[in-house]
Design a protein around this motif. Structure first.
Motif, PDB file in Angstrom:
ATOM      1  N   ASP A 141       0.713  -1.388   0.034  1.00 23.12           N
ATOM      2  CA  ASP A 141       0.203  -0.267  -0.020  1.00 23.12           C
ATOM      3  C   ASP A 141       1.074   1.446   0.081  1.00 23.12           C
ATOM      4  O   ASP A 141       2.129   1.026   0.273  1.00 23.12           O
ATOM      5  CB  ASP A 141      -0.974  -0.210   1.073  1.00 23.12           C
ATOM      6  CG  ASP A 141      -0.359   0.056   2.519  1.00 23.12           C
ATOM      7  OD1 ASP A 141       0.996   0.142   2.558  1.00 23.12           O
ATOM      8  OD2 ASP A 141      -1.042   0.361   3.529  1.00 23.12           O
ATOM      9  N   VAL A 155      -5.514  -4.494   2.611  1.00 21.26           N
ATOM     10  CA  VAL A 155      -4.892  -3.049   3.009  1.00 21.26           C
ATOM     11  C   VAL A 155      -5.873  -2.088   2.636  1.00 21.26           C
ATOM     12  O   VAL A 155      -6.684  -2.425   1.883  1.00 21.26           O
ATOM     13  CB  VAL A 155      -3.846  -2.929   2.138  1.00 21.26           C
ATOM     14  CG1 VAL A 155      -2.465  -3.843   2.677  1.00 21.26           C
ATOM     15  CG2 VAL A 155      -3.432  -2.762   0.812  1.00 21.26           C
ATOM     16  N   GLU A 188      -5.060   1.058   1.371  1.00 19.34           N
ATOM     17  CA  GLU A 188      -4.790   2.135   0.317  1.00 19.34           C
ATOM     18  C   GLU A 188      -4.189   1.198  -0.746  1.00 19.34           C
ATOM     19  O   GLU A 188      -3.525   0.453  -0.669  1.00 19.34           O
ATOM     20  CB  GLU A 188      -3.917   2.897   0.926  1.00 19.34           C
ATOM     21  CG  GLU A 188      -3.726   4.117  -0.060  1.00 19.34           C
ATOM     22  CD  GLU A 188      -2.568   5.248   0.327  1.00 19.34           C
ATOM     23  OE1 GLU A 188      -1.837   5.724  -0.373  1.00 19.34           O
ATOM     24  OE2 GLU A 188      -2.418   5.057   1.808  1.00 19.34           O
ATOM     25  N   PRO A 211      -1.922   0.520  -3.931  1.00 19.13           N
ATOM     26  CA  PRO A 211      -0.497   0.704  -4.075  1.00 19.13           C
ATOM     27  C   PRO A 211      -0.569   1.436  -5.534  1.00 19.13           C
ATOM     28  O   PRO A 211      -1.006   1.271  -6.383  1.00 19.13           O
ATOM     29  CB  PRO A 211       0.065  -0.550  -4.130  1.00 19.13           C
ATOM     30  CG  PRO A 211      -1.021  -1.506  -4.515  1.00 19.13           C
ATOM     31  CD  PRO A 211      -2.374  -0.930  -4.185  1.00 19.13           C
ATOM     32  N   ALA A 250      -5.282  -6.172  -5.351  1.00 21.89           N
ATOM     33  CA  ALA A 250      -5.366  -4.777  -4.780  1.00 21.89           C
ATOM     34  C   ALA A 250      -6.409  -3.909  -5.578  1.00 21.89           C
ATOM     35  O   ALA A 250      -6.506  -3.985  -6.822  1.00 21.89           O
ATOM     36  CB  ALA A 250      -3.891  -4.185  -4.903  1.00 21.89           C
TER      37      ALA A 250
END
Length: 80
Positions: free
Chosen positions: A16, A39, A41, A43, A65
């Motif tokens: 992240d 996570v 946030e 990346p 993600a």
């Protein structure tokens, strides 16, 4: 990272936040995993400017993600 060289001899894990390579910075990695669904946030990896380079000689994987980004701009290079 502005200028300079960074090496990761095994696994580069970036889950992240932001990674910026500019000003001629170079990053050498064997394998890379970008993102992790646990996570908060997404990346962001940016390689920007002449002479800035990320060279990954093994596997590069973007995991689960949300909205992970790889931005290559202004003469930056990514080699995989």
């Amino acid at each position: 990272m502005h200028g300079g060289t960074l090496s990761s001899p095994s696994l580069l894990l970036f889950s992240d936040g932001s990674l910026l390579l500019d000003g001629g910075a170079t990053l050498d990695s064997l394998n890379a995993e970008i993102g992790d669904d646990g996570v908060n946030e997404a990346p962001r990896v940016t390689v920007s400017g002449n002479g800035s380079r990320w060279r990954n000689t093994g596997e590069a994987t973007f995991n689960d993600a949300r909205d992970a980004t790889l931005k290559i701009e202004n003469g930056g290079r990514v080699e995989a």
